[in-house]
Enzyme design. Structure first.
Site: not given
Length: 432
Positions: A100, A145, A152, A210, A213
Site C-alpha cells: 500500500r 503495508h 490482507d 484484524e 492482516h
C-alpha cells in the site's frame, strides 16, 4: 577469477560535498525485489478493494492505478507456501490488499480528519464514532503495508467458489474483527484458524485486531515506507533522472546504445529494474541513492562519461563529456566523435589520466596506482575483502570508478552492492 583479472583499476573520489548516509523513509520507485503476487501465486484471487469504491472511504484510493497485488519477492514466496497448504485443504486465497503506497495511507488520514464524510459508516464502522478512528488505531499515519510484506486476505472454498465465513467482513472496524473474539461462532473461529495456521506456518505473523492482516516476520524492509504506485507495470524508468545529452548527439551510432542487450543477464533479479536512481539501503543492498546516469555518445567516451556522472553526483553540473575528454587527453576529442576509425588506443582513458583529471579540478583522488597492491599483483586478497571494501566505500557515499579488462578497458561506476542476504559471494550483485 582473481579480482585483479577482472578490474584493471579502482578509483575513489572524495569530495567535501559528501553528506552522511542514511535510510530514507519513502521511495518513489520499487526495488527489484518487488513483484506482482500473481507472478508467483497465479491461482490467487484478487479483489483489490482500494482500487474500487467499495471500501470504507467510498472512493478509489490515491496511487491505486490497477487492481493488482504487489509484495516483496520474499513475502510472495512465503505466501505461495501458505497457499499450497491451504490448497491441500480445499481452499484458495483471495487478496484484498498487499503493498500500500504511503500516499494511499495519507488519503486515509485526510478522510479520517473529515468527520462529516460518513458515507460508508453503515457498512464498515457502524458502531464506531468517526472522531475516534485515530484514537482506536483504525487509521494511522504509517502502515506496515507500505513496507511491502503485509497482505490482507481471506479464504475461498475451491469447491463452491464462495468466500469462507469469517464472522465479519474485510475492513470492518470493531471488536468482532479481532482474533480471539467471542462475538463469532465456533465455526467462524475455526475458519479464521485455518487461515492463521497456514500463514504462521509460512512465516507470517498476525495482527491481533484484524483477522485478515498478516505480515512477514522476516520482512526485507522493516524500516522503509515506499510510495510507488500500485500499477500493472513495475520498475518503469523515469526519463527525468538521466543526465541529458547534447542535442546533436546520437548514442545509437557509436555509443553504448549501439551494443544494447549484449551484456544482458535475464536471470538476474535486477535485470528488469531500470530505476536505480530511487533505490535505498536495505539489509542486503548498499546503494548511492540519487545517482544520475549518462549514456556515452561515442565508442571511446566511456571514461569522460563515467567522470561526468561522478561530477553530477557531487553537484558539479557545469561540465560536459567532450570538455572532460579534452582535459583528460589534451587532444581534440571532437575528432573522435567525427572519425570513429581512429585507433581506440589513441583515445582510451588510462588510470593516470582519469586520476589526473580529478586532481586537476581540485578533488581528493585515490586510486590503485597510489594505494599499492599485494605481492602477487592483485588489488585484493580475495572476494570477501573486495566485498567488504566496496560496501564500506558505498556506505561513505563514495562512487567507485572501475575499468573492466574483459570489456576491452570499459570505464564504469560502481554505485551499489547487494549481498542478496547470503554469506556466499557467488550470488552477489554489483550495480554499475
Amino acid at each position: 577469477m582473481r579480482i585483479s583479472e577482472s578490474l584493471a583499476a579502482l578509483l575513489i573520489f572524495l569530495s567535501a560535498s559528501m553528506i552522511p548516509f542514511g535510510c530514507q523513509n519513502h521511495s518513489p520507485a520499487p526495488p527489484p525485489e518487488f513483484v506482482h503476487v500473481t507472478d508467483l501465486v497465479p491461482d490467487a484471487i484478487l479483489e483489490i478493494r482500494y482500487y474500487s469504491t467499495f471500501n470504507f472511504v467510498g472512493t478509489r484510493i490515491d496511487s491505486y492505478q490497477a487492481p493488482v497485488a504487489i509484495l516483496t519477492r520474499r513475502a510472495a514466496q512465503s505466501l505461495k507456501q501458505a497457499e499450497s497448504l491451504l490448497k491441500a485443504q480445499g481452499y484458495a486465497i483471495k487478496i484484498y490488499d498487499a503493498y500500500r503506497p504511503q500516499s494511499a495511507v495519507d488519503h486515509f488520514v485526510r478522510w479520517a480528519e473529515d468527520e462529516s464524510d460518513t458515507a460508508m459508516k453503515k457498512l464498515f464502522y457502524p458502531e464506531v464514532d468517526k472522531s475516534r478512528l485515530f484514537e482506536l488505531d483504525y487509521i494511522v499515519a504509517r502502515s506496515g503495508h507500505s513496507r511491502g510484506s503485509t497482505v490482507d486476505l481471506t479464504l475461498v472454498d475451491r469447491r463452491t467458489g464462495k468466500e469462507v465465513d469469517m464472522g465479519s467482513p474485510f475492513d470492518f472496524f470493531g471488536p468482532v474483527s479481532h482474533h480471539g473474539t467471542t462475538l463469532i461462532t465456533p465455526e467462524q473461529a475455526a475458519n479464521r484458524d485455518i487461515l492463521k495456521n497456514a500463514m504462521i506456518s509460512a512465516g507470517f505473523k498476525l495482527y491481533p485486531e484484524e483477522w485478515w492482516h498478516y505480515t512477514l516476520v522476516n520482512e526485507p524492509y522493516p524500516d522503509t515506507y515506499f510510495d510507488f504506485p500500485v500499477a500493472s507495470t513495475l520498475n518503469a524508468y523515469p526519463p527525468k533522472y538521466p543526465i541529458p545529452h547534447p542535442p546533436d548527439s546520437d548514442t545509437g551510432i557509436a555509443g553504448a546504445d549501439a551494443a544494447a542487450g549484449q551484456g544482458d543477464h535475464p536471470d538476474s533479479p535486477y535485470f528488469k529494474h531500470r530505476n536505480y536512481h530511487d533505490l535505498t539501503n536495505t539489509k542486503s543492498l548498499t546503494i548511492l541513492s540519487g545517482f544520475k546516469t549518462f549514456q556515452q555518445t561515442t565508442e571511446v567516451h566511456c571514461g569522460p562519461a563515467a567522470a561526468l556522472m561522478v561530477e553530477h553526483y557531487f553537484g558539479k553540473t557545469d561540465g560536459d563529456e567532450i570538455a572532460i575528454g579534452n582535459l583528460m587527453h589534451h587532444a581534440d576529442y571532437q575528432a573522435a566523435r567525427e572519425d570513429e576509425k581512429q585507433p581506440d588506443a589513441e583515445w582510451a582513458t588510462t588510470v593516470d589520466q582519469m586520476a589526473g583529471y580529478f586532481t586537476s579540478i581540485g578533488w581528493d583522488t585515490r586510486s590503485s596506482l597510489t594505494e599499492g597492491k599485494l605481492e602477487n599483483g592483485a588489488t585484493f586478497a580475495d572476494f570477501f575483502q573486495f566485498r567488504d571494501w566496496t560496501v564500506a566505500k558505498l556506505q561513505e557515499q563514495t562512487p567507485i570508478m572501475v575499468e573492466w579488462l574483459d570489456w576491452g578497458g570499459h570505464w564504469q561506476v560502481i554505485i551499489g552492492y547487494d549481498t542478496m542476504d547470503s554469506e556466499w559471494p557467488g550470488d552477489d550483485m554489483l550495480i554499475l
